[in-house]
Design an enzyme around this catalytic site. Structure first.
Site, PDB file in Angstrom:
ATOM      1  N   SER A  38     -10.692  -1.999   6.199  1.00 47.59           N
ATOM      2  CA  SER A  38      -9.437  -1.745   6.032  1.00 47.59           C
ATOM      3  C   SER A  38      -8.664  -1.316   7.425  1.00 47.59           C
ATOM      4  CB  SER A  38      -9.325  -0.432   5.267  1.00 47.59           C
ATOM      5  OG  SER A  38      -8.058   0.076   5.039  1.00 47.59           O
TER       6      SER A  38
ATOM      7  N   THR B 201       1.004  -1.300  -0.154  1.00 49.80           N
ATOM      8  CA  THR B 201       0.043   0.024   0.089  1.00 49.80           C
ATOM      9  C   THR B 201       0.878   1.210   0.083  1.00 49.80           C
ATOM     10  OG1 THR B 201      -1.537  -1.136   1.281  1.00 49.80           O
ATOM     11  CG2 THR B 201      -1.585   1.250   1.545  1.00 49.80           C
TER      12      THR B 201
HETATM   13  O1  DON Z   1      -7.156  -1.898   3.296  1.00 53.05           O
HETATM   14  C1  DON Z   1      -6.222  -2.493   3.972  1.00 53.05           C
HETATM   15  O2  DON Z   1      -6.200  -2.440   5.073  1.00 53.05           O
HETATM   16  C2  DON Z   1      -5.201  -3.308   3.293  1.00 53.05           C
HETATM   17  N1  DON Z   1      -5.795  -3.626   1.894  1.00 53.05           N
HETATM   18  C3  DON Z   1      -3.936  -2.772   3.155  1.00 53.05           C
HETATM   19  C4  DON Z   1      -2.956  -3.480   2.197  1.00 53.05           C
HETATM   20  C5  DON Z   1      -1.677  -2.992   2.517  1.00 53.05           C
HETATM   21  O3  DON Z   1      -1.478  -2.264   3.379  1.00 53.05           O
HETATM   22  C6  DON Z   1      -0.543  -3.725   1.561  1.00 53.05           C
HETATM   23  N2  DON Z   1       0.612  -2.679   2.064  1.00 53.05           N
HETATM   24  N3  DON Z   1       1.525  -2.612   2.426  1.00 53.05           N
END
Ligand code: DON
Length: 584
Positions: free
Chosen positions: A464, A393
């Site tokens: 999330s 992310t």
């Molecule tokens: O929204 C969420 O919490 C996850 N889909 C985030 C995924 C994520 O942070 C991957 N990253 N580094």
């Protein structure tokens, strides 16, 4: 600083050390300038990049520069965040996106705050059982690695809503820099070269992906020029048509065609009905500081306020940064907040979480009383468990000359999302539906969760952990923080805040400091490699913690505002190779 009540020693025991792996990220040299001014409150600002007017910190120096240029041209922090977000979709494709979604937390110079929710939505054809196979068994492939995993993207609608309500410059000025980067190309930085090379095997299943992100299947080397003509065309449609340039017309047709090709269920009508939402921020306080963060459908704001409320009753400064006592107490707060996350949180349009209770000081006091000062509490597998969640992310922070602050975390879910590029449109699809629980009632010891608030339903937003947050004190902006990292996000942001407030670290030190993570289940305390000395780990094991040592946790690109000089101190997280803090 306010309360500093308890100061207790924690007994020592010894247990064997276990090893495992945490999410691994890139490592690089910190981009730091030697000296910056000192704040009267959160004190000694060492390292970081200092600027008098405005600052953008993101995972891509090129994208931060695009945002900074918008600030310098008279744009506000919203404008700069939008320009940075679009540019990241070009220069940081692992997570920068127009095919995903996320959250934006905004604090105005006068202290008012708001948030923009641009989380993906489930298509109308979504059902609670959509991630099961023909025998009714849960299928991780359908859940995370198929076109069924694609949620209706929210990023373009979110940026359009933020711009319409709070932007200053024209939309075109904000999309243009990304359009140029895609059309004219840019020299591939080292982090992107390594990342793309690692992603190519996954992309091989999708010819449009290898066409977009490789040279006929060969990886780009660092320094090579990289153009994305299809993406440039899509960005032109967004530049000229606003949100309709994505959700209707040619782009929507191309997305729908990709869905049919790959066996997904999202349609043009799902795209047309997508809505970004403005929501009231979650607010809490911690030792006299205001904490402003994201409400559901993110669990981040609720969980971080709940943990801070619990921890306010302990003297963490006296315990010592990353000491066994400190790690134990913070871990126990994490354990409790993550249990509540699984029990209660989901899209507020579909379920009612007891928000007032979860955010209250009195509830935190009740939870605090259940924490033993020298024993880890067991976690009960039947109540919740871990599920597949990747660590890709991205978070970026912006402060402008007026003091407006914007904190954005957005994502494709996994690195490069589904790894599937929309043919002819040049951008990656998310696999965010994987953030819904896999199947109703399926909570098992392997780590699947089946609790009701986060089961897939038509039009629902998946829960999330993203925690874009802003810290203020006495009406003044103190810091803009956030991170990627799946569920580790909430705990990464928590520790950056604790480092600032309880340990008075500089922004750069607060970002750089080693981190740890516990999420109730699996009942494991994950620690960054070289993060804690062996003696500390041994003491934690003696308290009953199962400690695993692994790679890196999060990349917390943050900004601190020096109270005396007003300077913005940008702290790019050295865990992200191409990151940059760029100010003016
Ligand atoms: O929204 C969420 O919490 C996850 N889909 C985030 C995924 C994520 O942070 C991957 N990253 N580094």
């Amino acid at each position: 600083m306010s309360t500093r009540p308890l100061r207790r020693a924690i007994p020592l025991f010894v247990r064997a050390l276990s090893a495992a792996v945490l999410a691994v990220g890139a490592c690089a040299t910190p981009k730091a300038t030697p000296t910056v001014p000192v704040s009267s409150e959160v004190v000694p600002a060492k390292g970081g990049v200092s600027a008098a007017h405005g600052m953008v910190v993101s995972a891509s120096t090129i994208a931060s520069t695009a945002g900074r240029d918008v600030l310098a041209a008279g744009g506000n922090a919203i404008d700069a965040a939008i320009a940075t977000g679009f540019a990241l979709a070009v220069t940081y494709p692992t997570a920068g996106n127009i095919g995903g979604g996320g959250f934006m937390v905004i604090r105005m110079p006068d202290g008012r705050a708001t948030t923009i929710d641009f989380r993906e939505m489930a298509p109308q054809a979504a059902t609670p059982e959509m991630f099961t196979d023909s025998t009714g068994a849960y299928s991780a492939t359908r859940h995370h690695r198929s076109h069924l995993a694609v949620g209706v993207p929210g990023t373009v609608a979110g940026f359009a809503l933020a711009h319409e309500k709070y932007g200053k410059l024209s939309w075109k000025q904000l999309v243009d820099p990304a359009t140029r980067l895609a059309a004219d190309g840019f020299d591939v930085p080292t982090g992107l070269a390594a990342s793309l090379a690692g992603a190519l095997p996954r992309m091989n299943a999708y010819p449009a992906s290898t066409a977009a992100y490789s040279k006929n299947g060969a990886p780009y080397a660092a320094g090579e020029h990289f153009r994305q003509p299809d993406l440039a065309q899509t960005l032109r449609r967004i530049r000229d048509g606003g949100r309709d340039g994505f959700y209707r017309g040619e782009t929507a047709r191309l997305i729908a065609a990709e869905m049919r090709r790959g066996g997904g269920v999202m349609t043009e009508s799902d795209l047309a009905r997508y809505k970004a939402k403005e929501r009231a921020a979650v607010r809490g306080t911690y030792r006299g500081y205001d904490v402003i963060s994201m409400p559901p459908p993110s669990s981040g704001g609720v969980a971080i306020v709940e943990m801070l409320n619990i921890l306010e009753g302990f003297d963490l400064t006296a315990a010592g940064h990353n000491s066994p006592q400190y790690v134990h107490l913070v871990t126990e707060a994490m354990r409790r907040a993550f249990l509540d996350r699984a029990r209660f949180l989901g899209d507020p349009a579909f379920s009612n979480a007891p928000m007032d209770r979860l955010l209250s000081k009195s509830y935190a006091a009740t939870l605090r009383k259940t924490i033993s000062l020298d024993r880890a509490m067991p976690s009960a597998p039947a109540q919740i468990a871990d599920d597949h969640e990747s660590l890709e992310t991205t978070h970026f922070s912006v402060v402008d000359a007026s003091g407006m602050a914007v904190s954005v975390t957005y994502t494709l879910e996994a690195g490069y999302g589904l790894a599937a590029v929309v043919g002819g449109a040049g951008f990656l699809l998310n696999n965010q539906m994987g953030d819904f629980n896999g199947k109703p009632g399926l909570t098992d010891s392997t780590g699947l969760i089946g609790t009701a608030p986060n089961i897939a339903q038509p039009g629902k937003r998946m829960l999330s952990s993203m925690t874009p947050s802003i810290i203020a004190r006495d009406g003044k902006l103190v810091a803009v923080v956030g991170s990627p990292g799946g569920r580790t996000i909430i705990n990464t942001v928590l520790q950056v805040v604790l480092n600032l407030i309880d340990f008075r670290m500089s922004m750069q030190d607060a970002v750089n400091a080693p981190r740890f993570h516990h999420q109730w289940l699996p009942n494991v305390l994950m620690v960054e490699r070289s993060g804690l000395p062996p003696a500390t780990i041994a003491r934690l094991q003696a308290m009953g913690h199962e400690v695993r040592v692994g790679g890196q946790q999060g990349t917390a690109h943050s900004i601190f505002v020096d109270a005396k000089s007003g300077h913005r101190i940008g702290a790019a997280d050295p865990r992200d190779k191409d990151a940059g803090a760029i100010g003016y």
